[in-house]
Design a protein around this motif. Structure first.
Motif: not given
Length: 256
Positions: A101, A104-105, A108, A232-233, A236, A240, A255-256
């Motif tokens: 997380g 990945t965060f 993003a 941002f969403a 993400l 992925a 990572e996600w």
């Protein structure tokens, strides 16, 4: 000729009554909305805190997101072992979720910042060119072309040329996900420019740059925040998807 009396003059029609709202309903609705907003803020803050502050504490509690135990491959979730179970190499899935997380965060967030800066700058520039329609149309055509072109294809090309890393992934995503921000800022900026206080400031001789930065941009802050949150969403999900295709962070990085 007869003089109209008070009784002969027709009275004005009574205004239509709007929907009645009970006192109790008018009392709890704004409070419920406010509490729900704080609940959302709290969940978001808790997620960010866990993502960024939990990974450094993993070694202290005996969790390792990289090293695996082959005898615990596909281990079932259990309170005394892996809470989220084990993966195909016997690694703790919970530790990998917490560690992944953070990566990945960060990707993003960096990509959202790049896309937001580019989108706001180009959107404000296009909106400020209302007196020069040629330049304004050039910006809108550039945004239309960028939206029509598949962004992930361009991102894949850049990653293939420059290699896999978090920085390359964040920069490439940010460079090709700005058109939505620019389109919204352009439309809202044109609307704000027609407001009376902006017209008055222009008549008082305020320069175009100061007009956009002091009068237009602050009134677009809430709109920009909402658009960047949705971006941002989307970023993400895009990060992925690229990782699923083998174009995400370097091999071995959770990572996600």
């Amino acid at each position: 000729m007869t003089v109209p009396t008070k009784d002969s003059v027709p009275s004005a029609p009574e205004p239509l009554a709007g929907p009645k709202v009970s006192a109790a309903r008018s009392w709890w609705r704004p409070r419920l909305s406010r509490r729900f907003s704080w609940l959302v803020y709290g969940l978001g803050g808790l997620t960010v805190a866990v993502v960024y502050f939990a990974p450094p504490l993993l070694p202290a509690v005996g969790l390792d997101p990289v090293e695996g135990e082959l005898d615990r491959r596909f281990a079932e979730p259990s309170p005394g072992g892996f809470l989220f179970g084990g993966d195909q190499l016997g690694r703790d899935v919970l530790a990998r979720v917490l560690e992944g997380g953070q990566h990945t965060f960060t990707i993003a967030l960096a990509a959202s910042a790049i896309a937001g800066v580019l989108g706001v700058a180009l959107g404000l520039f296009g909106a400020s060119m209302a007196h020069r329609p040629v330049l304004g149309r050039m910006v809108t055509r550039l945004v239309d072309f960028s939206i029509a072109f598949p962004n992930l294809v361009l991102v894949m090309v850049i990653i293939g040329l420059l290699g896999r890393s978090n920085m390359v992934l964040a920069v490439s995503l940010g460079l090709f996900f700005w058109p939505v921000v620019a389109r919204v800022v352009y439309a809202e900026g044109r609307r704000v420019l027609t407001q009376d206080y902006v017209v008055a400031a222009r008549l008082f001789g305020v320069s175009q740059v100061r007009l956009m930065l002091r009068h237009v941009l602050p009134n677009l802050a809430s709109v920009i925040a909402v658009v960047c949150a949705f971006q941002f969403a989307d970023l993400l999900i895009a990060a992925a998807a690229l990782s699923f295709l083998g174009l995400g962070p370097p091999i071995g990085v959770p990572e996600w």
